[in-house]
Design a protein around this motif. Structure first.
Motif, PDB file in Angstrom:
ATOM      1  N   GLU A 156     -67.516  27.486 -24.193  1.00 58.86           N
ATOM      2  CA  GLU A 156     -68.275  26.278 -23.866  1.00 58.86           C
ATOM      3  C   GLU A 156     -69.605  26.632 -23.200  1.00 58.86           C
ATOM      4  O   GLU A 156     -70.651  26.056 -23.519  1.00 58.86           O
ATOM      5  N   ARG A 160     -73.248  25.794 -24.736  1.00 55.39           N
ATOM      6  CA  ARG A 160     -74.119  24.913 -23.961  1.00 55.39           C
ATOM      7  C   ARG A 160     -75.467  25.569 -23.640  1.00 55.39           C
ATOM      8  O   ARG A 160     -76.522  24.945 -23.779  1.00 55.39           O
ATOM      9  N   GLY A 268     -76.811  22.688 -25.512  1.00 51.32           N
ATOM     10  CA  GLY A 268     -76.656  21.652 -24.512  1.00 51.32           C
ATOM     11  C   GLY A 268     -77.800  20.663 -24.501  1.00 51.32           C
ATOM     12  O   GLY A 268     -77.653  19.532 -24.031  1.00 51.32           O
ATOM     13  N   ILE A 276     -70.344  19.117 -27.703  1.00 49.96           N
ATOM     14  CA  ILE A 276     -70.250  20.487 -27.179  1.00 49.96           C
ATOM     15  C   ILE A 276     -68.790  20.879 -26.993  1.00 49.96           C
ATOM     16  O   ILE A 276     -68.361  21.976 -27.395  1.00 49.96           O
TER      17      ILE A 276
END
Length: 290
Positions: A156, A160, A268, A276
């Motif tokens: 993640e 991002r 992001g 996302i």
């Protein structure tokens, strides 16, 4: 030219004057029904260009008196779907992925939606099947070799903020120096032999012994004493058979000589929070996620 050359005595119909190896074409008039259909299509075409968007302009096209727009129809359909998924999308956006159960509707929605996000934004580099493109340095997302970690949290973060980009202050950043002006060609070749030995590849043992000392002094600070890499620094593991830019002797020498500097954009700033997390779930469940 006489009239007989343009008149068929059998049918009594004039010919067009064309001759193909003795075969002549009769100049029969077109059927009236066909002509009327042709005229109707002309009139229909003119009316269509008046009623609907048709004629290209410098910017855009004529709108048409009916104001019809396929883009507007698609936008309405998208808005309707988003309204239907608003609740589960909000749940995904606020979810902690590390504790989100695979049976949770938000997880299932995220994996399905993440596949669409991946195809639209990530497949151009990582491939439609996420297997990457080694020649260009795009990583395979199906194996378990992660430069920056393959946990949900790590993936993640990478999605991002990206890698080595100048758009996000929090982008992952590391840079391998180019040793072209630091080492001699012989030292680079010796280091390459040692790197080959780390993964069990065929190598020159004598040169690898020299390269081991160079590696210990210059490379181990990032790759580790045993060459197993460091996800905190994005330093690859050199002991496996997975190579982002190729693991041949020539490719390793090229990497040591000129370095590598792959860049990934920060998504992001382009994707929503739900998107996302959705693409994170999708990438993680492909098989290589930690």
């Amino acid at each position: 030219m006489s009239d007989n050359l343009h008149h068929d005595e059998v049918t009594g119909v004039d010919t067009t004057g064309h001759d193909w190896d003795g075969i002549k074409e009769l100049n029969n008039p077109l059927p009236r029904w066909w002509l009327w259909c042709f005229y109707i299509t002309i009139v229909w075409g003119i009316l269509y260009t008046i009623a609907y968007p048709a004629w290209p302009l410098v910017q855009g096209a004529t709108a048409g008196v009916l104001g019809f727009s396929t883009r507007a129809e698609v936008a309405v359909d998208i808005a309707a779907v988003e309204a239907q998924n608003a609740e589960v999308s909000a749940q995904l956006a606020s979810a902690d992925l590390s504790t989100l159960a695979v049976t949770d509707p938000a997880h299932q929605y995220g994996v399905a939606g993440g596949a669409a996000v991946f195809r639209a934004n990530c497949s151009q580099c990582h491939g439609s099947g996420a297997a990457g493109v080694q020649a260009a340095g795009y990583p395979n997302l199906l194996d378990d070799a992660w430069l920056w970690g393959g946990s949900l949290e790590a993936i993640e973060y990478t999605v991002r903020h990206g890698i080595r980009n100048e758009q996000d202050f929090d982008a992952r950043w590391s840079e391998m120096p180019a040793y072209e002006e630091v080492f001699t060609a012989e030292e680079i070749a010796a280091t390459a032999e040692y790197v080959l030995s780390l993964s069990g590849s065929d190598h020159d043992a004598a040169a690898a012994a020299v390269g081991m000392e160079i590696f210990a002094g210059e490379c181990s600070s990032c790759h580790g004493d045993a060459g197993m890499g460091d996800p905190e620094l994005g330093a690859p593991n050199l002991t496996d058979a997975i190579w982002l830019y190729g693991g041949s002797r020539d490719k390793i020498i090229e990497t040591i000589t000129y370095s590598r500097f792959g860049v990934m954009p920060a998504w992001g700033q382009r994707l929503s929070e739900a998107e996302i997390k959705a693409v994170t779930l999708y990438v993680h469940q492909l098989g290589g996620g930690e």
